[in-house]
Design a protein around this motif. Structure first.
Motif, PDB file in Angstrom:
ATOM      1  N   TRP A  58       1.604   7.104  -6.800  1.00 13.59           N
ATOM      2  CA  TRP A  58       0.517   8.093  -7.250  1.00 13.59           C
ATOM      3  C   TRP A  58       1.071   9.404  -6.808  1.00 13.59           C
ATOM      4  CZ3 TRP A  58      -3.261   8.410 -10.339  1.00 13.59           C
ATOM      5  CH2 TRP A  58      -3.945   7.074 -10.803  1.00 13.59           C
ATOM      6  N   ILE A 108      -5.929   7.361  -2.771  1.00  8.25           N
ATOM      7  CA  ILE A 108      -6.969   6.484  -1.843  1.00  8.25           C
ATOM      8  C   ILE A 108      -8.413   6.618  -2.673  1.00  8.25           C
ATOM      9  CG2 ILE A 108      -8.104   5.920   0.383  1.00  8.25           C
ATOM     10  CD1 ILE A 108      -5.501   6.875   1.630  1.00  8.25           C
ATOM     11  N   TYR A 162       1.837   1.761  -3.538  1.00  6.71           N
ATOM     12  CA  TYR A 162       0.802   2.183  -4.210  1.00  6.71           C
ATOM     13  C   TYR A 162       0.817   3.844  -3.821  1.00  6.71           C
ATOM     14  CZ  TYR A 162      -3.982   3.481  -5.510  1.00  6.71           C
ATOM     15  OH  TYR A 162      -5.197   4.142  -6.015  1.00  6.71           O
ATOM     16  N   ILE A 163       0.880   4.323  -2.848  1.00  8.87           N
ATOM     17  CA  ILE A 163       0.766   5.767  -2.491  1.00  8.87           C
ATOM     18  C   ILE A 163       1.926   6.406  -2.993  1.00  8.87           C
ATOM     19  CG2 ILE A 163       0.848   7.291  -0.548  1.00  8.87           C
ATOM     20  CD1 ILE A 163      -2.178   6.020  -0.881  1.00  8.87           C
ATOM     21  N   PHE A 199       1.956   8.149   5.537  1.00  8.31           N
ATOM     22  CA  PHE A 199       1.250   6.979   5.276  1.00  8.31           C
ATOM     23  C   PHE A 199       1.860   5.586   5.826  1.00  8.31           C
ATOM     24  CE2 PHE A 199      -0.192   3.650   2.735  1.00  8.31           C
ATOM     25  CZ  PHE A 199      -1.593   3.665   2.654  1.00  8.31           C
ATOM     26  N   PRO A 215      -2.014  11.489  -1.047  1.00  9.05           N
ATOM     27  CA  PRO A 215      -2.416  10.050  -0.715  1.00  9.05           C
ATOM     28  C   PRO A 215      -3.897   9.918  -0.801  1.00  9.05           C
ATOM     29  CG  PRO A 215      -0.550  10.711   0.652  1.00  9.05           C
ATOM     30  CD  PRO A 215      -0.921  11.916  -0.147  1.00  9.05           C
ATOM     31  N   ARG A 216      -4.594  11.019  -0.126  1.00  4.61           N
ATOM     32  CA  ARG A 216      -6.064  11.069  -0.017  1.00  4.61           C
ATOM     33  C   ARG A 216      -6.709  10.909  -1.310  1.00  4.61           C
ATOM     34  NH1 ARG A 216      -8.272  13.304   5.036  1.00  4.61           N
ATOM     35  NH2 ARG A 216      -6.797  13.705   6.392  1.00  4.61           N
ATOM     36  N   GLU A 244       0.717  -1.296   0.005  1.00  4.16           N
ATOM     37  CA  GLU A 244      -0.051   0.006   0.037  1.00  4.16           C
ATOM     38  C   GLU A 244       0.695   1.169  -0.116  1.00  4.16           C
ATOM     39  OE1 GLU A 244      -3.200  -0.128  -0.436  1.00  4.16           O
ATOM     40  OE2 GLU A 244      -3.086  -2.269  -0.637  1.00  4.16           O
ATOM     41  N   THR A 245       2.217   1.294   0.760  1.00  2.00           N
ATOM     42  CA  THR A 245       2.734   2.370   0.673  1.00  2.00           C
ATOM     43  C   THR A 245       3.476   2.619  -0.672  1.00  2.00           C
ATOM     44  OG1 THR A 245       3.568   1.824   2.860  1.00  2.00           O
ATOM     45  CG2 THR A 245       4.925   3.406   1.794  1.00  2.00           C
ATOM     46  N   ARG A 254      -8.542   4.699  -5.896  1.00  2.00           N
ATOM     47  CA  ARG A 254      -8.390   3.310  -5.822  1.00  2.00           C
ATOM     48  C   ARG A 254      -9.546   2.508  -6.455  1.00  2.00           C
ATOM     49  NH1 ARG A 254      -4.312   0.483  -2.923  1.00  2.00           N
ATOM     50  NH2 ARG A 254      -3.915  -1.650  -3.934  1.00  2.00           N
TER      51      ARG A 254
END
Length: 129
Positions: free
Chosen positions: A18, A117, A14-15, A55, A113-114, A11-12, A120
């Motif tokens: 992005w 998410i 992924y963030i 994050f 990050p927001r 997940e990190t 996603r």
């Protein structure tokens, strides 16, 4: 030291991916409006590293909280959020006060990050209902 869970790393990443994409777009906007200089790049780097670090630290907190009792887990999450928000605030203030960082390019990446998410479900079919 505990092993970092594979989900936290995934997940990190992924963030971080992005944040890189949004950073490139932000740099392009500064170029198009003829406001780009090295301070934009430095501010963007500071803001993105801060956002991804925040994050990641949240992920580590969640990883350890799932092993605790509910009350203890809630407390750990609240304390983590307080410390992480203080860290982000301090870094943003430093980025604003030191002239080698562009203020806008320090602040905007904190929200990447927001946005990632929120996007996603559009890209991950398993999250669609």
């Amino acid at each position: 030291m505990k092993k970092i869970d594979a989900v936290v790393l995934k997940e990190t990443k992924y963030i971080a991916a992005w944040c890189l994409i949004f950073s490139i777009l932000m740099q392009a906007v500064f170029l198009v409006v003829s406001k780009w200089n090295y301070t934009v790049l430095l501010g963007n780097l500071l803001g993105c590293v801060t956002a991804v670090l925040n994050f990641f630290l949240m992920g580590l907190t969640v990883q350890s909280a799932v092993l605790k009792e509910e009350k203890e887990a809630k407390t750990a999450m609240k304390v983590s959020q307080l410390y992480r928000n203080m860290l982000v605030l301090i870094i943003v203030v430093v980025g604003i006060l030191i002239p080698c960082f562009n203020t806008v390019s320090v602040i905007v990446p904190i929200f990447f990050p927001r946005i990632a998410i929120a996007l996603r479900p559009l890209f991950d079919k398993s999250l669609r209902s």
